[in-house]
Design an enzyme around this catalytic site. Sequence first.
Site, PDB file in Angstrom:
ATOM      1  N   TYR A   1       0.744  -1.371  -0.094  1.00 43.19           N
ATOM      2  CA  TYR A   1       0.064  -0.095  -0.024  1.00 43.19           C
ATOM      3  C   TYR A   1       0.788   1.357  -0.008  1.00 43.19           C
ATOM      4  O   TYR A   1       0.400   2.355   0.383  1.00 43.19           O
ATOM      5  CB  TYR A   1      -0.936   0.135   1.212  1.00 43.19           C
ATOM      6  CG  TYR A   1      -2.318  -0.887   0.811  1.00 43.19           C
ATOM      7  CD1 TYR A   1      -3.331  -0.319   0.492  1.00 43.19           C
ATOM      8  CD2 TYR A   1      -2.264  -2.032   1.072  1.00 43.19           C
ATOM      9  CE1 TYR A   1      -4.401  -0.884   0.454  1.00 43.19           C
ATOM     10  CE2 TYR A   1      -3.402  -3.063   0.527  1.00 43.19           C
ATOM     11  CZ  TYR A   1      -4.414  -2.472   0.288  1.00 43.19           C
ATOM     12  OH  TYR A   1      -5.584  -3.102  -0.117  1.00 43.19           O
TER      13      TYR A   1
ATOM     14  N   GLY B   1     -10.092  -6.197  -4.189  1.00 39.76           N
ATOM     15  CA  GLY B   1      -8.847  -6.846  -4.507  1.00 39.76           C
ATOM     16  C   GLY B   1      -7.960  -7.515  -3.580  1.00 39.76           C
ATOM     17  O   GLY B   1      -7.164  -8.262  -3.938  1.00 39.76           O
ATOM     18  N   ASP B   2      -7.934  -7.201  -2.304  1.00 39.37           N
ATOM     19  CA  ASP B   2      -7.345  -8.127  -1.252  1.00 39.37           C
ATOM     20  C   ASP B   2      -8.253  -9.565  -1.271  1.00 39.37           C
ATOM     21  O   ASP B   2      -7.218 -10.484  -1.241  1.00 39.37           O
ATOM     22  CB  ASP B   2      -7.531  -7.543   0.169  1.00 39.37           C
ATOM     23  CG  ASP B   2      -6.814  -5.990   0.265  1.00 39.37           C
ATOM     24  OD1 ASP B   2      -5.621  -5.886  -0.104  1.00 39.37           O
ATOM     25  OD2 ASP B   2      -7.812  -5.014   0.366  1.00 39.37           O
ATOM     26  N   ARG B   3      -9.297  -9.519  -1.114  1.00 39.11           N
ATOM     27  CA  ARG B   3     -10.010 -11.030  -1.460  1.00 39.11           C
ATOM     28  C   ARG B   3      -9.358 -11.833  -2.482  1.00 39.11           C
ATOM     29  O   ARG B   3      -9.039 -13.146  -2.409  1.00 39.11           O
ATOM     30  CB  ARG B   3     -11.506 -10.885  -1.499  1.00 39.11           C
ATOM     31  CG  ARG B   3     -12.077 -12.170  -1.760  1.00 39.11           C
ATOM     32  CD  ARG B   3     -12.106 -13.134  -0.385  1.00 39.11           C
ATOM     33  NE  ARG B   3     -10.875 -13.935  -0.498  1.00 39.11           N
ATOM     34  CZ  ARG B   3     -10.855 -14.897   0.038  1.00 39.11           C
ATOM     35  NH1 ARG B   3     -11.789 -15.454   1.179  1.00 39.11           N
ATOM     36  NH2 ARG B   3      -9.556 -15.477   0.466  1.00 39.11           N
TER      37      ARG B   3
ATOM     38  N   ALA C   1      -5.469 -12.680  -1.982  1.00 40.30           N
ATOM     39  CA  ALA C   1      -5.316 -13.559  -1.043  1.00 40.30           C
ATOM     40  C   ALA C   1      -5.780 -15.046  -1.410  1.00 40.30           C
ATOM     41  O   ALA C   1      -5.066 -16.138  -1.072  1.00 40.30           O
ATOM     42  CB  ALA C   1      -6.185 -13.184   0.393  1.00 40.30           C
TER      43      ALA C   1
END
Length: 474
Positions: free
Chosen positions: A141, A259-261, A264
């Site tokens: 980030y 986006g994180d899902r 991951a």
Amino acid sequence: MSTARTPLLVVGDALLDHDLCGRAERLAPDAPVPVVHGARRSSRPGGAALAACLAASDGRPVTLVTALGDDEASATLRALLAGRVELVEVPLDGELSSKTRVLAGDRPLLRLDDGEGRAREAAGAAVAAVAGAEAVLVADYGRGTADVLREGLARAAARVPVVWDPHVRGAPPVPGVRLATPSAQEARALAQRLGEEARPGDEGGLRTAARDARALVRAWQAQAVSVTLGERGALLSYGETPLLVPTPAAASGDPCGAGDRYAAAAAGLLADGAFTEAAVQAAVHAATRYVAEGGARALAEAEPPPEERPADGDATDDARRTAARVRAAGGTVVAAGGCFDLLHAGHVALLQAARRAGDCLVVCINSDASVRRRKGEGRPLVPAADRVRVLRALECVDAVAVFDEDTPERVLGELRPHIWAKGGDYARTRLPEQPLVESWGGQVLLLPYLDGRSTTGLARRAAQVPAPTAGPTR
């Protein structure tokens, strides 16, 4: 017996996220701005911390390496992460970054950002964690955690799967990463730095995304780049002809953290040995389901890890939980029913259309005894456990419930779907379950059915095919 999952190391910049969520029904009298009533405040992990929690919700051990300090936001985040992931800290200069969203329902109205802290240096425990990792997800980030551990991450990329979720404020991924996962907007900005300009008439389109991905694969020396396209899915490139991976269905909801899902899910699957294409397809499905089930605000009600899900032959509890989660998040629950014996193109078309009508699809199937009573001896051709497994493999299906009665009223009463979908061949028939569905405000919806497709017809034609001549045994 549950299958052990490869531990995942998440390296990146943690954030603290707050939501103020209320109702906006009028504008202020002194300015054309919404007035938010009854706002409720909630806090949750953000940034790399959200990615780590989502990876842990998939049922794997997760260690998060991130920069935290002595400020109040860092202390709050530590408490939120306790019991979810193992935490390895590097020193933070300044205050932990946090953001506060003001929402009316699912619609953001305003965002307030605080804290500009950056990682200061690589602590010994963090260096050791990277050196011993079996798989790595870098959630960059742009606040320095990946920068201070860059040398170790470069060595890791040469020996284990590394997925890098880049940021326009961060450094490029280290050479050799298995997969980089920029959004289309990020890919465009990062490719522009390399001199890759969009061509007239395709700004933001698939051709631009494909060219951007190709340029980034070469510049970053990445094994692959997947550009996420929101509701359109993702575009996977190894540097030549790209592969478009569409979403299984349209999902309306809060996309924060999707986006994180995605990253991951992809990192976890690559850690477990999946091929890149399979990991990207499953990650698109996971991100779509994440949005449909409420996004980051539903993290506390996340899906149970796979080893805690019911067995294939007893899936009804899973279906109940799925319907409850989507309903609690304000989504639309769709249910469809039938025997689904010998799944064929007509079934698949019906289920795909049903999934597009809402935010999750629960398929209700007759048990073996129920099929036998309805269809006669010799049916079903495929036992319930196998029918459940085949249906679950369809991207448009979120859960499967099995009922033993002749009609599905009992299981519908437990699921309480907003929409009960049936094939158009029932157009001149009043379904026995229709009054029940309408009793809670639900809607019975008929969908087009492909002509000429039926399990009975398939079985009849298969029975007419001559058996092959027996050959020598081995």
